[in-house]
Design a protein around this motif. Sequence first.
Motif, PDB file in Angstrom:
ATOM      1  N   ALA A 158       0.665  -1.254  -0.004  1.00 26.14           N
ATOM      2  CA  ALA A 158       0.136   0.085  -0.047  1.00 26.14           C
ATOM      3  C   ALA A 158       0.929   1.518  -0.008  1.00 26.14           C
ATOM      4  O   ALA A 158       0.735   2.125  -0.892  1.00 26.14           O
ATOM      5  N   CYS A 159       1.770   1.420   0.830  1.00 23.18           N
ATOM      6  CA  CYS A 159       2.547   2.689   0.846  1.00 23.18           C
ATOM      7  C   CYS A 159       3.896   2.325   0.438  1.00 23.18           C
ATOM      8  O   CYS A 159       4.772   3.456   0.309  1.00 23.18           O
ATOM      9  N   LEU A 160       4.560   1.193  -0.207  1.00 19.01           N
ATOM     10  CA  LEU A 160       5.550   0.821  -0.827  1.00 19.01           C
ATOM     11  C   LEU A 160       7.006   0.865   0.132  1.00 19.01           C
ATOM     12  O   LEU A 160       7.841   1.263  -0.303  1.00 19.01           O
ATOM     13  N   ARG A 161       6.695   1.011   1.453  1.00 19.96           N
ATOM     14  CA  ARG A 161       7.747   1.003   2.446  1.00 19.96           C
ATOM     15  C   ARG A 161       8.333  -0.314   2.735  1.00 19.96           C
ATOM     16  O   ARG A 161       7.562  -1.366   2.695  1.00 19.96           O
ATOM     17  N   ALA A 162       9.504  -0.653   2.904  1.00 23.13           N
ATOM     18  CA  ALA A 162      10.088  -1.791   3.286  1.00 23.13           C
ATOM     19  C   ALA A 162      10.747  -1.651   4.661  1.00 23.13           C
ATOM     20  O   ALA A 162      11.304  -0.455   5.148  1.00 23.13           O
ATOM     21  N   PHE A 163      10.426  -2.671   5.709  1.00 20.93           N
ATOM     22  CA  PHE A 163      10.905  -2.665   7.080  1.00 20.93           C
ATOM     23  C   PHE A 163      11.467  -3.996   7.296  1.00 20.93           C
ATOM     24  O   PHE A 163      10.982  -5.022   6.783  1.00 20.93           O
ATOM     25  N   THR A 164      11.971  -3.929   8.621  1.00 22.58           N
ATOM     26  CA  THR A 164      12.480  -5.330   9.312  1.00 22.58           C
ATOM     27  C   THR A 164      11.820  -5.585  10.705  1.00 22.58           C
ATOM     28  O   THR A 164      11.518  -4.306  11.283  1.00 22.58           O
ATOM     29  N   VAL A 165      11.516  -6.774  11.073  1.00 19.82           N
ATOM     30  CA  VAL A 165      10.903  -6.876  12.447  1.00 19.82           C
ATOM     31  C   VAL A 165      11.653  -8.168  13.153  1.00 19.82           C
ATOM     32  O   VAL A 165      11.971  -9.090  12.315  1.00 19.82           O
ATOM     33  N   ARG A 166      12.339  -7.744  13.945  1.00 14.70           N
ATOM     34  CA  ARG A 166      13.389  -8.873  14.981  1.00 14.70           C
ATOM     35  C   ARG A 166      12.681  -8.941  16.326  1.00 14.70           C
ATOM     36  O   ARG A 166      12.262  -7.976  17.101  1.00 14.70           O
ATOM     37  N   LEU A 167      12.618 -10.225  16.592  1.00  9.41           N
ATOM     38  CA  LEU A 167      12.487 -10.398  17.877  1.00  9.41           C
ATOM     39  C   LEU A 167      13.624 -10.494  18.738  1.00  9.41           C
ATOM     40  O   LEU A 167      14.658 -10.862  18.642  1.00  9.41           O
ATOM     41  N   LEU A 168      13.534  -9.414  19.841  1.00 10.40           N
ATOM     42  CA  LEU A 168      14.828  -8.987  20.632  1.00 10.40           C
ATOM     43  C   LEU A 168      14.925  -9.875  22.098  1.00 10.40           C
ATOM     44  O   LEU A 168      16.037 -10.306  22.386  1.00 10.40           O
ATOM     45  N   ALA A 169      13.732 -10.368  22.511  1.00 10.21           N
ATOM     46  CA  ALA A 169      13.620 -11.287  23.500  1.00 10.21           C
ATOM     47  C   ALA A 169      12.397 -11.752  23.616  1.00 10.21           C
ATOM     48  O   ALA A 169      11.476 -11.407  23.144  1.00 10.21           O
ATOM     49  N   THR A 170      12.482 -12.925  24.309  1.00 12.15           N
ATOM     50  CA  THR A 170      11.471 -13.798  24.297  1.00 12.15           C
ATOM     51  C   THR A 170      10.756 -13.879  25.715  1.00 12.15           C
ATOM     52  O   THR A 170       9.414 -14.315  26.011  1.00 12.15           O
ATOM     53  N   GLY A 171      11.362 -13.294  26.695  1.00 11.06           N
ATOM     54  CA  GLY A 171      10.813 -13.140  27.974  1.00 11.06           C
ATOM     55  C   GLY A 171      10.801 -14.516  28.787  1.00 11.06           C
ATOM     56  O   GLY A 171      10.408 -14.592  30.146  1.00 11.06           O
ATOM     57  N   VAL A 172      11.394 -15.376  28.326  1.00 10.41           N
ATOM     58  CA  VAL A 172      11.676 -16.632  28.911  1.00 10.41           C
ATOM     59  C   VAL A 172      12.976 -16.634  29.824  1.00 10.41           C
ATOM     60  O   VAL A 172      14.021 -16.411  29.212  1.00 10.41           O
ATOM     61  N   GLN A 173      13.004 -16.992  31.078  1.00  9.30           N
ATOM     62  CA  GLN A 173      14.297 -16.993  31.946  1.00  9.30           C
ATOM     63  C   GLN A 173      14.854 -18.729  32.085  1.00  9.30           C
ATOM     64  O   GLN A 173      13.740 -19.235  32.219  1.00  9.30           O
TER      65      GLN A 173
END
Length: 56
Positions: A40-55
């Motif tokens: 729709a807006c022709l933008r490219a981006f990345t999505v990364r998982l930084l932490a899972t919250g599991v200890q």
Amino acid sequence: MSEEPTGGRTRQLPVFHCPYCGDEELTPYGESADGWRCGACLRAFTVRLLATGVQE
């Protein structure tokens, strides 16, 4: 994200909305496993998982 033996990453879950315009017309983009492109807006981006919250 899961790690492969070579250290690469694989897509786990798709992104559902563009963070810029909110549209849902997203497709994988580029060589990276975390790259997305909005049709729709022709933008490219990345999505990364930084932490899972599991200890350990």
